[in-house]
Structures are given as structure tokens and as C-alpha cells.
Motif scaffolding. Structure first.
Motif, mmCIF file in Angstrom:
data_model
loop_
_atom_site.group_PDB
_atom_site.id
_atom_site.type_symbol
_atom_site.label_atom_id
_atom_site.label_comp_id
_atom_site.label_asym_id
_atom_site.label_seq_id
_atom_site.Cartn_x
_atom_site.Cartn_y
_atom_site.Cartn_z
ATOM 1 N N PRO A 152 -5.817 -21.475 7.375
ATOM 2 C CA PRO A 152 -7.097 -21.250 6.701
ATOM 3 C C PRO A 152 -7.562 -22.487 5.947
ATOM 4 O O PRO A 152 -6.746 -23.293 5.482
ATOM 5 C CB PRO A 152 -6.787 -20.099 5.732
ATOM 6 N N CYS A 156 -12.644 -22.550 16.008
ATOM 7 C CA CYS A 156 -12.529 -22.269 14.580
ATOM 8 C C CYS A 156 -13.469 -21.110 14.291
ATOM 9 O O CYS A 156 -14.433 -20.878 15.032
ATOM 10 C CB CYS A 156 -12.868 -23.487 13.721
ATOM 11 N N GLN A 198 -11.347 -14.907 6.168
ATOM 12 C CA GLN A 198 -10.981 -16.315 6.019
ATOM 13 C C GLN A 198 -11.489 -17.133 7.197
ATOM 14 O O GLN A 198 -11.508 -16.670 8.339
ATOM 15 C CB GLN A 198 -9.468 -16.476 5.929
ATOM 16 N N VAL A 251 -11.774 -14.827 10.557
ATOM 17 C CA VAL A 251 -10.863 -13.761 10.956
ATOM 18 C C VAL A 251 -11.580 -12.415 10.831
ATOM 19 O O VAL A 251 -12.135 -12.080 9.782
ATOM 20 C CB VAL A 251 -9.599 -13.759 10.078
ATOM 21 N N ASP A 277 0.298 -15.878 12.439
ATOM 22 C CA ASP A 277 0.882 -16.459 11.229
ATOM 23 C C ASP A 277 1.322 -17.898 11.443
ATOM 24 O O ASP A 277 1.220 -18.732 10.545
ATOM 25 C CB ASP A 277 2.090 -15.628 10.775
ATOM 26 N N LEU A 293 -2.564 -20.118 13.008
ATOM 27 C CA LEU A 293 -3.831 -20.285 12.297
ATOM 28 C C LEU A 293 -3.610 -20.846 10.896
ATOM 29 O O LEU A 293 -2.701 -20.422 10.178
ATOM 30 C CB LEU A 293 -4.563 -18.946 12.197
ATOM 31 N N VAL A 296 -2.779 -14.878 7.171
ATOM 32 C CA VAL A 296 -4.245 -14.935 7.181
ATOM 33 C C VAL A 296 -4.781 -13.518 7.053
ATOM 34 O O VAL A 296 -4.088 -12.548 7.365
ATOM 35 C CB VAL A 296 -4.793 -15.611 8.463
ATOM 36 N N LYS A 297 -6.029 -13.428 6.599
ATOM 37 C CA LYS A 297 -6.618 -12.100 6.395
ATOM 38 C C LYS A 297 -8.092 -12.134 6.776
ATOM 39 O O LYS A 297 -8.713 -13.213 6.821
ATOM 40 C CB LYS A 297 -6.454 -11.661 4.943
ATOM 41 N N VAL A 326 -10.633 -20.040 9.669
ATOM 42 C CA VAL A 326 -9.348 -20.564 10.143
ATOM 43 C C VAL A 326 -9.545 -21.512 11.317
ATOM 44 O O VAL A 326 -10.547 -21.478 12.027
ATOM 45 C CB VAL A 326 -8.395 -19.424 10.569
ATOM 46 N N ILE A 360 -10.506 -13.532 15.964
ATOM 47 C CA ILE A 360 -11.451 -14.314 15.153
ATOM 48 C C ILE A 360 -12.816 -14.337 15.839
ATOM 49 O O ILE A 360 -12.914 -14.310 17.069
ATOM 50 C CB ILE A 360 -10.944 -15.753 14.887
#
Length: 338
Positions: A128, A62, A79, A65, A123, A126, A75-76, A81, A30
Motif C-alpha cells: 500500500p 495499481c 487502500q 483494494v 499479503d 501488494l 491490505v484492506k 496498492v 483490486i
């Protein structure tokens, strides 16, 4: 990239470090939108917790991503997060009962005072937000990564309930957000213990009804005086010293609860004293991941504003100044912007 590295007592440097990359298929990278200095960072900064070698710093974060490993599905890229200071799979037996900071596969996320961060177990770690937040909301979302989640856990562990009396020991960021948490949970009376005028004001803004300036035995006596000699239903211990822990226990009524989240340094308890208090103790490293969905919703809907705890904002390359300000109690909490 450049990031914060602690070399020894009061020696924080902003220097070249290798940029993080995907190591495992469960990783994410991130780009940090905001990070900060934590009160617990001050233990090694002051030399109380030894640092055997130069150590990258920062565990609150924070951001957006940038890249995910091949096994990441929750998450992708793109986003916004938030994650906890402990990465967790969120599926092991400990995670399933809400103690992700005791995940059987936990990993410390400890290099966040930098522009980029690798987050393991993405997964499970994080969460979102509903969208990319406005700039003014970022400080409050950052607070959820640790101090707000920790204050919330302290209140939860202390069994804060509507209509009850709560005492908060500690006026750092966690203690102040413990006040906010207790207020959100419906406490009728919240007594904040603080000697600092600016922190007292913020405690009142967050919902404190009373301020106690005394400490130790005098502090306990004042709490008893304010509670008709009984003590508080719930006490949040947010410091981690022997004095603060004993002050918390002795300020609690029989049948009451202490939620302790201050990282302990030199705390020793005798079984006999605990036995005759009839006080419940629960605490430890906050399972922030458990509370993130609920807390994100509260911030997103502007029901709470924990970002008010940041009273100093600096560019990331001035991180050493942020540590000094908190060490000297000139700042409650330093926000760092890459």
C-alpha cells in the motif's frame, strides 16, 4: 466486465470476460486505477512468442483494494496498492533473500488490462501507498509495478555505484528507467544507446550524459572510444536479443558487471568468450516486490518521476491502438485508463 484479449499476432480485442472473484482466502480483488502495455507484451503480439489460445493480457497494475480473502491481513479495502507481475508469498527462502520473482509459490499476474484484477498471495504481493495518491502521481506509481522496478533491478544487478560509468543498452521504457535508476544510484557518467530522437531526449532528462547511436560492433567501438579503450563499469541490458546481449558484454570492462533484464529471445553465449571477458553477469525476471517500498517512497516524496515514460494515454477500450503505437515505435509506453 470487458478486458483485453490477445487472439494471435496483432489481434488484440477488448471483449467481455468474467469479472474476477475471490478464489482462495489469500486473494485480493483490486479496482484498476491505471494499467499499461509492456514492451514484453509485444513478443506475443508480434507472434514471436506463440499464443496457443485467446489470452487475457496485462501484468502492470495499481489501484484500490475492493475485497480481500479471509486470510489477508496486510491490505484492506480502500487502500491504494501496487503489486508485481509475479505474485509471491514473500516468506519462502527465495523471497527472504530478495528474489520474489523466484518465489516457491509464485503465480503470474497476467490479466491486468481490465477494470478489475484478482491478485493471489495478496499479503506478500501488494504494497500500500501512504494514502490515496493524486491523479498526477498515478502514472509514476504504476511504473513501479514493472518497468521502474525492472530498470532498478538492472542497475542493481550491474552493481551501479557512485562515481562509476554506466552504459544502458535499449531505449524502451525499461532502458530509459534504467538510466533514471543509475542516476539515482549516483553514477557519474551514463551512456544511453539510442537512435530515436524523442527517446534520446527523455534519456537525457533522466540523467544520461552521453548518447551513442551506433549498434553492434560499431556501438562497442564507440563505447570503448568514450571510455579510453577500457569499457564501462556497469552495463544494463534491457532488450533481450543476441545483438544487445553481446553488445552489453563487449562494452563492459574486465571486472565490470552486466545486469540483464531483457526477456531473452534467441540469445546464446559461448563459455570461452565469457571466460576471457572477466565480466560478471546477473539478471532475470526482476524481483520488483523487493524494491517496492523504497521506490514508493521516492515517488511519494517526488524524488523521481518515472511516469514520464508514458507518452501515450488512452482509455482502456482503445487498448489495441496502444499496442499498435508501441509496435510501430510511435509510442514508448501506453498508459491505459479504465
Amino acid at each position: 466486465m470487458r478486458g483485453a484479449v490477445l487472439y494471435g499476432p496483432r489481434d488484440v480485442r477488448f471483449e467481455e470476460r468474467g469479472a474476477p472473484t475471490i478464489i482462495k482466502p489469500t486473494d485480493a480483488i483490486i479496482r484498476i486505477s491505471a494499467t499499461c502495455v509492456c514492451g514484453s507484451d509485444l513478443w506475443p503480439y508480434r507472434g514471436i512468442s506463440p499464443v496457443p489460445q485467446p489470452t487475457p493480457m496485462g501484468h502492470e497494475y495499481c489501484g484500490i483494494v475492493e475485497e480481500v480473502g479471509s486470510a489477508v491481513t496486510a491490505v484492506k479495502p480502500g487502500q491504494f496498492v501496487i503489486g508485481s507481475f509475479f505474485a509471491s508469498d514473500n516468506t519462502c527462502p527465495n523471497c527472504q533473500v530478495g528474489y520474489q520473482s523466484s518465489c516457491q509459490h509464485k503465480e503470474l499476474v497476467g490479466t491486468a488490462q481490465a477494470p478489475l484484477l484478482r491478485v493471489p498471495l495478496a499479503d506478500g504481493t501488494l504494497v500500500p501507498t501512504p494514502g490515496v495518491p493524486s491523479d498526477d502521481m498515478v502514472p509514476s506509481l504504476l511504473a513501479l509495478s514493472d518497468v521502474m522496478g525492472t530498470g532498478w533491478f538492472a542497475a542493481h544487478a550491474a552493481n551501479v555505484m557512485p562515481g562509476k560509468t554506466v552504459v544502458v543498452v535499449g531505449d524502451g521504457a525499461v532502458g530509459l528507467l534504467g538510466v533514471l535508476s543509475a542516476k539515482q544510484m549516483g553514477a557519474q557518467r551514463i551512456i544511453a544507446m539510442s537512435r530515436n530522437e524523442s527517446r534520446q531526449k527523455l534519456a537525457r532528462d533522466f540523467g544520461a550524459s552521453d548518447i551513442v547511436t551506433e549498434r553492434g560492433d560499431d556501438g562497442v567501438a564507440r563505447i570503448k572510444e568514450l571510455t579510453s579503450g577500457i569499457g564501462a563499469d556497469s552495463v544494463l541490458e534491457c532488450v533481450g536479443t543476441q545483438e544487445s546481449m553481446m553488445q552489453a558484454i563487449r562494452s563492459t570492462r574486465p571486472g565490470g558487471s552486466v545486469g540483464y533484464v531483457g526477456v531473452p529471445h534467441g540469445v546464446e553465449l559461448t563459455g570461452e568468450e565469457l571466460f576471457f571477458t572477466h565480466v560478471r553477469l546477473h539478471g532475470g525476471p526482476a524481483p520488483v516486490r523487493r524494491f517496492l517500498p523504497e521506490l514508493i517512497e521516492l515517488v511519494w516524496n517526488r524524488k523521481i518521476n518515472p511516469g514520464k515514460v508514458f507518452d501515450l494515454t488512452l482509455p482502456l477500450d482503445r487498448v489495441a491502438e496502444g499496442y499498435r503505437a508501441m509496435d510501430e515505435r510511435r509510442a514508448i509506453k501506453t498508459l491505459l485508463c479504465p
